[in-house]
Design a protein around this motif. Structure first.
Motif, mmCIF file in Angstrom:
data_model
loop_
_atom_site.group_PDB
_atom_site.id
_atom_site.type_symbol
_atom_site.label_atom_id
_atom_site.label_comp_id
_atom_site.label_asym_id
_atom_site.label_seq_id
_atom_site.Cartn_x
_atom_site.Cartn_y
_atom_site.Cartn_z
ATOM 1 N N ILE A 318 25.319 46.576 42.684
ATOM 2 C CA ILE A 318 26.524 45.518 42.812
ATOM 3 C C ILE A 318 27.749 47.048 41.475
ATOM 4 O O ILE A 318 26.829 47.536 40.204
ATOM 5 C CB ILE A 318 25.298 44.501 42.041
ATOM 6 C CG1 ILE A 318 24.331 43.889 42.755
ATOM 7 C CG2 ILE A 318 26.234 43.474 40.941
ATOM 8 C CD1 ILE A 318 25.636 43.517 44.057
ATOM 9 N N PRO A 319 28.783 46.826 41.396
ATOM 10 C CA PRO A 319 29.011 47.644 40.087
ATOM 11 C C PRO A 319 29.518 46.858 39.560
ATOM 12 O O PRO A 319 28.908 45.396 38.940
ATOM 13 C CB PRO A 319 31.049 47.417 41.215
ATOM 14 C CG PRO A 319 31.132 46.023 41.621
ATOM 15 C CD PRO A 319 29.477 45.629 42.397
ATOM 16 N N ALA A 320 29.625 47.442 37.745
ATOM 17 C CA ALA A 320 29.590 46.997 36.801
ATOM 18 C C ALA A 320 30.064 45.995 36.293
ATOM 19 O O ALA A 320 31.741 46.380 37.024
ATOM 20 C CB ALA A 320 29.663 48.437 35.798
ATOM 21 N N PRO A 321 30.257 44.982 36.000
ATOM 22 C CA PRO A 321 31.557 44.156 35.585
ATOM 23 C C PRO A 321 32.771 45.075 34.833
ATOM 24 O O PRO A 321 32.564 45.535 34.349
ATOM 25 C CB PRO A 321 30.784 43.082 34.236
ATOM 26 C CG PRO A 321 29.354 43.434 34.249
ATOM 27 C CD PRO A 321 29.115 44.701 35.227
ATOM 28 N N ALA A 322 33.221 44.378 35.362
ATOM 29 C CA ALA A 322 35.140 45.167 35.205
ATOM 30 C C ALA A 322 35.526 44.071 33.979
ATOM 31 O O ALA A 322 35.361 42.898 33.587
ATOM 32 C CB ALA A 322 35.733 44.754 35.884
ATOM 33 N N ALA A 323 37.250 44.869 33.199
ATOM 34 C CA ALA A 323 37.770 43.626 32.628
ATOM 35 C C ALA A 323 38.291 42.994 32.959
ATOM 36 O O ALA A 323 38.120 43.482 34.137
ATOM 37 C CB ALA A 323 38.409 45.009 31.375
ATOM 38 N N PRO A 324 38.670 42.372 32.201
ATOM 39 C CA PRO A 324 39.341 41.270 33.401
ATOM 40 C C PRO A 324 41.058 41.392 33.470
ATOM 41 O O PRO A 324 41.746 42.277 32.923
ATOM 42 C CB PRO A 324 39.972 39.914 32.096
ATOM 43 C CG PRO A 324 38.825 40.439 30.911
ATOM 44 C CD PRO A 324 38.507 41.220 31.247
ATOM 45 N N PRO A 325 40.864 40.895 35.148
ATOM 46 C CA PRO A 325 41.799 41.949 35.987
ATOM 47 C C PRO A 325 43.491 41.538 35.152
ATOM 48 O O PRO A 325 43.496 40.194 34.632
ATOM 49 C CB PRO A 325 41.847 40.825 37.150
ATOM 50 C CG PRO A 325 41.093 39.999 36.623
ATOM 51 C CD PRO A 325 40.335 40.435 35.125
ATOM 52 N N GLN A 326 44.488 41.981 35.350
ATOM 53 C CA GLN A 326 45.398 42.128 35.333
ATOM 54 C C GLN A 326 46.213 41.687 35.745
ATOM 55 O O GLN A 326 47.018 42.190 37.329
ATOM 56 C CB GLN A 326 45.924 43.815 34.501
ATOM 57 C CG GLN A 326 45.654 43.976 33.184
ATOM 58 C CD GLN A 326 45.728 43.687 32.183
ATOM 59 O OE1 GLN A 326 47.040 43.515 31.373
ATOM 60 N NE2 GLN A 326 44.605 43.108 31.628
#
Length: 414
Positions: A318-326
């Motif tokens: 499971i990848p780490a939570p990413a920043a909100p997408p652009q």
């Protein structure tokens, strides 16, 4: 439901896993059959019939034509509508894209949803909850979920979830995933026909208006937020080169990650279209929201964390939570997520990372063995999430508190 399953979460998960594994051949066949006969939005008659037949083979009656939509579906297990037990809805999509079939993987979405429902239904029913499978047509082109919302289809639902496929193997279960909202703006410019060589001064060129509008929208792009998107196509450019076009049309999509910005950006696009008409001496017939608008997705992280836990237990990184997408794509699941706590995790199907949905090559990924393995695991994790929601008061409380903190149920009000 076995007595052992009722006694421990581990036993529940084991029973779910065994149930979905038994379904593996049927789920793989469903994904393949939908792939082989893709149907676009509101025309998914064979697709929904296949889903209903699979449910019937397992003793589940499904209503095809639910909510006043010919290709919508509803099946329910557990407490009746008058009961007060928690109600979780599993969402299925099964429409394809014009020309490129299931290049968004809705055949996988349907297989995951059916597998999760069939595996979770006996457990939910046995523990006093309620589980629904809601088949939603025309996600790509018609806002089926919003139409179902308007028909009252989610009025008694407490939480909802679905899983959407993506490419690569490292794109599964994005915690906190968001999408943009989208509005369609259609325009038809009305001019005056004339002989393009003999008397062009008598004409008013509607195609010039469309070209002016298209270029002006392109110029607007450099002055919008990084999370916003504008794109469009010319749908009618005239009849013949030697006739000044008296009618020409275009369709634009306006996307934003925020509801307020979506409103503002739509107004700016409408102003551009009106300006194009003024510049060319034509009239503009503008249709905002010819199909229901899609709202930005609001993922419930409490529920997504339960999904993540269940999916990771099946061997997935499971990848780490990413920043909100652009920027990014849109879904009418966003509308559901504004009414009830919802999840919409992504599911990596394997294959090259540069094969992305809405490309014909992506459709081919959806029926490969790796995709079948992924959809089976996703069905198990979604079933586990549904069961956990209906049986765990603490999870329900956390999901509800988070949803309330975000503003609670909301609808777009004009």
């Amino acid at each position: 439901m076995s007595a052992e399953a009722a006694s421990s979460p581990a036993a529940v998960d084991a029973e779910i896993a065994a149930a979905v594994e038994r379904l593996r051949p049927e789920l793989a066949r469903l994904a393949r059959e939908l792939f082989d006969q893709p149907e676009i939005g509101f025309e998914e008659h064979a697709s929904v019939a296949r889903i209903a037949a699979l449910l019937a083979a397992h003793g589940v009656d499904a209503e095809v034509g639910a909510f006043g939509l010919d290709t919508a579906l509803r099946a329910t297990a557990g407490a009746d509508a008058a009961a007060s037990g928690p109600h979780f809805a599993i969402i299925a999509e099964y429409d394809a894209l014009p020309g490129i079939g299931h290049a968004c993987g809705h055949n996988v979405i349907a297989a995951v949803a059916v597998g999760a429902f069939l595996a979770a239904a006996p457990l939910v029913a046995g523990l006093g909850g309620r589980l629904s499978l809601i088949g939603t047509p025309a996600e790509e082109n018609g806002g089926g979920k919003e139409l179902i919302i308007r028909a009252g289809g989610f009025d008694d639902v407490d939480a909802a979830g679905m899983v959407h496929p993506s490419s690569g193997s490292g794109t599964s279960s994005v915690l906190g995933q968001r999408t943009t909202g989208v509005r369609r703006v259609a325009v038809t410019f009305h001019g005056r026909a004339a002989h393009a060589a003999g008397a062009p001064w008598l004409g008013r060129n509607a195609l010039d208006a469309v070209v002016t509008a298209y270029q002006s929208v392109a110029q607007l792009r450099q002055h919008i937020l990084p999370s916003d998107r504008l794109h469009g196509i010319i749908t009618d450019g005239g009849a013949a080169p030697n006739i000044v076009p008296e009618r020409a049309s275009a369709l634009f999509y306006v996307r934003s990650a925020e509801v307020g910005q979506l409103r503002e950006l739509t107004d700016r696009v409408v102003a551009v279209l009106e300006g194009a008409a003024l510049a060319t001496g034509t009239g503009a017939e503008i249709d905002v929201d010819p199909v229901p608008r899609y709202l930005p997705l609001q993922t419930n992280t409490a529920l997504t964390a339960r999904w993540t836990e269940a999916f990771a237990a099946r061997g997935h990184e499971i990848p780490a939570p990413a920043a909100p997408p652009q920027g990014g794509p849109s879904t009418d699941m966003g509308n559901v997520s504004r009414l009830v706590p919802s999840i919409h995790p992504s599911l990596g199907l394997g294959g090259p990372d540069d094969v992305f949905p809405h490309n014909a090559a992506f459709a081919e990924l959806t029926v490969l063995p790796a995709a079948v393995d992924a959809l089976v695991d996703a069905a198990e994790a979604l079933a586990a999430t549904a069961v956990a929601y209906t049986t765990d008061p603490q999870l329900r409380a956390a999901a509800a508190a988070e949803f309330a903190a975000s503003g609670g149920p909301s609808r777009w009000e004009d």
